[in-house]
Design a protein around this motif. Structure first.
Motif, PDB file in Angstrom:
ATOM      1  N   PRO A   3       0.929  -1.049  -0.263  1.00  0.00           N
ATOM      2  CA  PRO A   3      -0.004  -0.083  -0.074  1.00  0.00           C
ATOM      3  C   PRO A   3       0.991   1.281   0.153  1.00  0.00           C
ATOM      4  CG  PRO A   3       0.111  -0.902   2.210  1.00  0.00           C
ATOM      5  CD  PRO A   3       0.909  -1.990   1.327  1.00  0.00           C
ATOM      6  N   ARG A   4       0.316   2.579  -0.544  1.00  0.00           N
ATOM      7  CA  ARG A   4       1.145   3.423  -0.538  1.00  0.00           C
ATOM      8  C   ARG A   4       1.016   4.261   0.845  1.00  0.00           C
ATOM      9  NH1 ARG A   4      -1.784   7.768  -3.036  1.00  0.00           N
ATOM     10  NH2 ARG A   4       0.076   9.275  -2.352  1.00  0.00           N
ATOM     11  N   ALA A   5       2.503   4.532   1.085  1.00  0.00           N
ATOM     12  CA  ALA A   5       2.703   4.857   2.596  1.00  0.00           C
ATOM     13  C   ALA A   5       2.062   6.197   2.857  1.00  0.00           C
ATOM     14  CB  ALA A   5       4.135   5.240   2.775  1.00  0.00           C
ATOM     15  N   THR A   6       0.793   5.983   3.491  1.00  0.00           N
ATOM     16  CA  THR A   6       0.027   7.520   3.861  1.00  0.00           C
ATOM     17  C   THR A   6      -0.600   7.124   5.328  1.00  0.00           C
ATOM     18  OG1 THR A   6      -1.934   6.339   2.979  1.00  0.00           O
ATOM     19  CG2 THR A   6      -0.770   7.795   1.271  1.00  0.00           C
ATOM     20  N   PRO A   7      -1.110   8.192   5.919  1.00  0.00           N
ATOM     21  CA  PRO A   7      -1.686   7.906   7.113  1.00  0.00           C
ATOM     22  C   PRO A   7      -2.992   7.017   7.253  1.00  0.00           C
ATOM     23  CG  PRO A   7      -1.150  10.379   6.858  1.00  0.00           C
ATOM     24  CD  PRO A   7      -0.841   9.744   5.517  1.00  0.00           C
ATOM     25  N   ALA A   8      -3.703   7.375   6.220  1.00  0.00           N
ATOM     26  CA  ALA A   8      -4.801   6.255   5.924  1.00  0.00           C
ATOM     27  C   ALA A   8      -4.538   4.836   5.993  1.00  0.00           C
ATOM     28  CB  ALA A   8      -5.384   6.724   4.498  1.00  0.00           C
ATOM     29  N   ALA A   9      -3.311   4.527   5.155  1.00  0.00           N
ATOM     30  CA  ALA A   9      -2.787   3.306   5.039  1.00  0.00           C
ATOM     31  C   ALA A   9      -2.377   2.720   6.430  1.00  0.00           C
ATOM     32  CB  ALA A   9      -1.606   3.168   4.113  1.00  0.00           C
ATOM     33  N   LEU A  10      -1.632   3.402   7.193  1.00  0.00           N
ATOM     34  CA  LEU A  10      -1.338   3.239   8.443  1.00  0.00           C
ATOM     35  C   LEU A  10      -2.641   2.723   9.544  1.00  0.00           C
ATOM     36  CD1 LEU A  10       0.847   2.802  10.596  1.00  0.00           C
ATOM     37  CD2 LEU A  10       0.325   5.197  11.521  1.00  0.00           C
ATOM     38  N   ARG A  11      -3.702   3.767   9.523  1.00  0.00           N
ATOM     39  CA  ARG A  11      -4.800   3.576  10.097  1.00  0.00           C
ATOM     40  C   ARG A  11      -5.584   2.162   9.662  1.00  0.00           C
ATOM     41  NH1 ARG A  11      -5.319   9.095   9.311  1.00  0.00           N
ATOM     42  NH2 ARG A  11      -6.933   8.789   7.864  1.00  0.00           N
ATOM     43  N   LYS A  12      -5.723   1.946   8.471  1.00  0.00           N
ATOM     44  CA  LYS A  12      -5.996   0.689   8.205  1.00  0.00           C
ATOM     45  C   LYS A  12      -5.468  -0.440   8.525  1.00  0.00           C
ATOM     46  CE  LYS A  12      -7.649  -1.186   3.630  1.00  0.00           C
ATOM     47  NZ  LYS A  12      -7.294  -1.419   2.211  1.00  0.00           N
ATOM     48  N   LEU A  13      -4.235  -0.387   8.571  1.00  0.00           N
ATOM     49  CA  LEU A  13      -3.341  -1.569   8.989  1.00  0.00           C
ATOM     50  C   LEU A  13      -3.582  -1.602  10.449  1.00  0.00           C
ATOM     51  CD1 LEU A  13      -0.890  -3.463   8.322  1.00  0.00           C
ATOM     52  CD2 LEU A  13       0.559  -1.694   9.749  1.00  0.00           C
ATOM     53  N   GLN A  14      -3.743  -0.616  11.405  1.00  0.00           N
ATOM     54  CA  GLN A  14      -3.672  -0.687  12.663  1.00  0.00           C
ATOM     55  C   GLN A  14      -5.312  -1.218  13.049  1.00  0.00           C
ATOM     56  OE1 GLN A  14      -3.201   3.641  13.619  1.00  0.00           O
ATOM     57  NE2 GLN A  14      -1.059   2.795  14.681  1.00  0.00           N
ATOM     58  N   ALA A  15      -6.250  -0.819  12.265  1.00  0.00           N
ATOM     59  CA  ALA A  15      -7.527  -1.534  12.612  1.00  0.00           C
ATOM     60  C   ALA A  15      -7.624  -2.876  12.061  1.00  0.00           C
ATOM     61  CB  ALA A  15      -8.796  -1.006  11.462  1.00  0.00           C
ATOM     62  N   ALA A  16      -6.784  -3.566  11.029  1.00  0.00           N
ATOM     63  CA  ALA A  16      -6.780  -4.848  10.990  1.00  0.00           C
ATOM     64  C   ALA A  16      -6.035  -5.510  12.242  1.00  0.00           C
ATOM     65  CB  ALA A  16      -6.109  -5.109   9.397  1.00  0.00           C
ATOM     66  N   CYS A  17      -5.011  -5.088  12.441  1.00  0.00           N
ATOM     67  CA  CYS A  17      -4.252  -5.792  13.312  1.00  0.00           C
ATOM     68  C   CYS A  17      -5.102  -5.735  14.716  1.00  0.00           C
ATOM     69  CB  CYS A  17      -3.072  -4.766  13.702  1.00  0.00           C
ATOM     70  SG  CYS A  17      -1.719  -5.385  14.981  1.00  0.00           S
ATOM     71  N   ARG A  18      -5.625  -4.753  15.189  1.00  0.00           N
ATOM     72  CA  ARG A  18      -6.597  -4.823  16.268  1.00  0.00           C
ATOM     73  C   ARG A  18      -7.637  -5.902  16.226  1.00  0.00           C
ATOM     74  NH1 ARG A  18      -6.538   0.798  15.991  1.00  0.00           N
ATOM     75  NH2 ARG A  18      -5.018   1.710  17.452  1.00  0.00           N
ATOM     76  N   ASP A  19      -7.981  -6.380  15.094  1.00  0.00           N
ATOM     77  CA  ASP A  19      -8.689  -7.408  14.794  1.00  0.00           C
ATOM     78  C   ASP A  19      -8.265  -8.753  14.978  1.00  0.00           C
ATOM     79  OD1 ASP A  19     -11.157  -5.652  14.820  1.00  0.00           O
ATOM     80  OD2 ASP A  19     -11.381  -5.680  12.848  1.00  0.00           O
ATOM     81  N   SER A  37       0.966   1.443  19.945  1.00  0.00           N
ATOM     82  CA  SER A  37       0.504   2.688  20.063  1.00  0.00           C
ATOM     83  C   SER A  37       1.307   3.512  19.143  1.00  0.00           C
ATOM     84  CB  SER A  37       0.480   3.258  21.495  1.00  0.00           C
ATOM     85  OG  SER A  37       1.865   3.248  21.881  1.00  0.00           O
ATOM     86  N   GLY A  38       0.806   4.668  18.544  1.00  0.00           N
ATOM     87  CA  GLY A  38       1.577   5.555  17.779  1.00  0.00           C
ATOM     88  C   GLY A  38       0.763   6.000  16.662  1.00  0.00           C
ATOM     89  N   VAL A  39       1.190   6.928  16.222  1.00  0.00           N
ATOM     90  CA  VAL A  39       0.734   7.653  14.996  1.00  0.00           C
ATOM     91  C   VAL A  39       1.632   8.089  13.678  1.00  0.00           C
ATOM     92  CG1 VAL A  39      -1.010   8.882  16.464  1.00  0.00           C
ATOM     93  CG2 VAL A  39       1.242   9.916  15.916  1.00  0.00           C
TER      94      VAL A  39
END
Ligand code: SF4
Length: 204
Positions: A3-19, A37-39
């Motif tokens: 995925p392109r390195a963007t804040p949205a890609a990170l948020r998507k990854l984090q959501a998948a990881c939490r699940d 944690s982290g942004v």
């Protein structure tokens, strides 16, 4: 394609990881509680071993006794406060769910290799997206994951690589006697001084 390195890609990854509950499905752990944690934009990236019981409850990395010691180290390393350290640092681990207590009940289980293997892609993907300036490795297992086998003495107090610069630290849990040795305490101080310099450079 990654995925392109963007804040949205990170948020998507984090959501998948939490699940994620792969290790529950594989019978490795009874419950999943992915903790990190982290942004986007954090210049520091810290890798620990695995969450403990305190983190299982809080879902905040390094929120138990070891975390308080880590926070104190980071203030000694020039961060203005524990909050600043955590704001500037993405915090992950080799295994993101609590591995459980050991049989004797006097400590946590070492992360099982199968769980570390299952979890590796989350770490790799975050590093790929964030491309941190500084990678802080906490404890032998995290150090060995990136630098291969070696003693803490040969690692703590030195830095490795360029981008990211890798700074190994001992584990702050207090269970290890490593820091009882004066020479090792000096190694830790050297590592914290390196982090202070890197923090100053990252904030320019
Ligand atoms: S330890 Fe990692 S791979 Fe295993 S369930 Fe938790 S987040 Fe998923």
């Amino acid at each position: 394609m990654p995925p392109r390195a963007t804040p949205a890609a990170l948020r998507k990854l984090q959501a998948a990881c939490r699940d994620c509950h792969v290790c529950v499905d594989a019978g490795i752990i009874p419950e999943a509680n992915p903790t990190f944690s982290g942004v986007w934009g954090a210049p520091f990236f810290l890798v620990g071993q695995a969450p403990g019981p305190a983190e299982r409850e809080s879902r905040r990395p390094f929120s138990g006794r070891a975390g308080k010691e880590l926070d104190r180290w980071m203030v000694r390393a020039g961060f203005t406060s524990a909050e600043e350290f955590r704001r500037l640092t993405y915090i992950a681990a080799l295994m993101r769910c609590f591995p459980g207590r050991n049989r004797a009940g006097n400590g946590d289980l070492r992360p099982p290799p199968a769980a570390v293997a299952n979890c590796a892609h989350w770490l790799d993907a975050e590093l790929e997206l964030l491309k941190p300036r500084v990678l802080v490795l906490v404890g032998q297992m995290a150090i060995a994951r990136f630098l291969g086998p070696g003693t803490l003495e040969s690692r703590v107090g030195r830095k490795f690589g360029e981008r990211p610069v890798i700074v190994p630290l001992p584990h702050p849990s207090g269970q290890s006697r490593w820091l009882n040795d004066h020479a090792n305490r000096a190694r830790l101080e050297k590592a914290l001084a390196m982090l202070a310099k890197l923090r100053a450079e990252a904030l320019v």
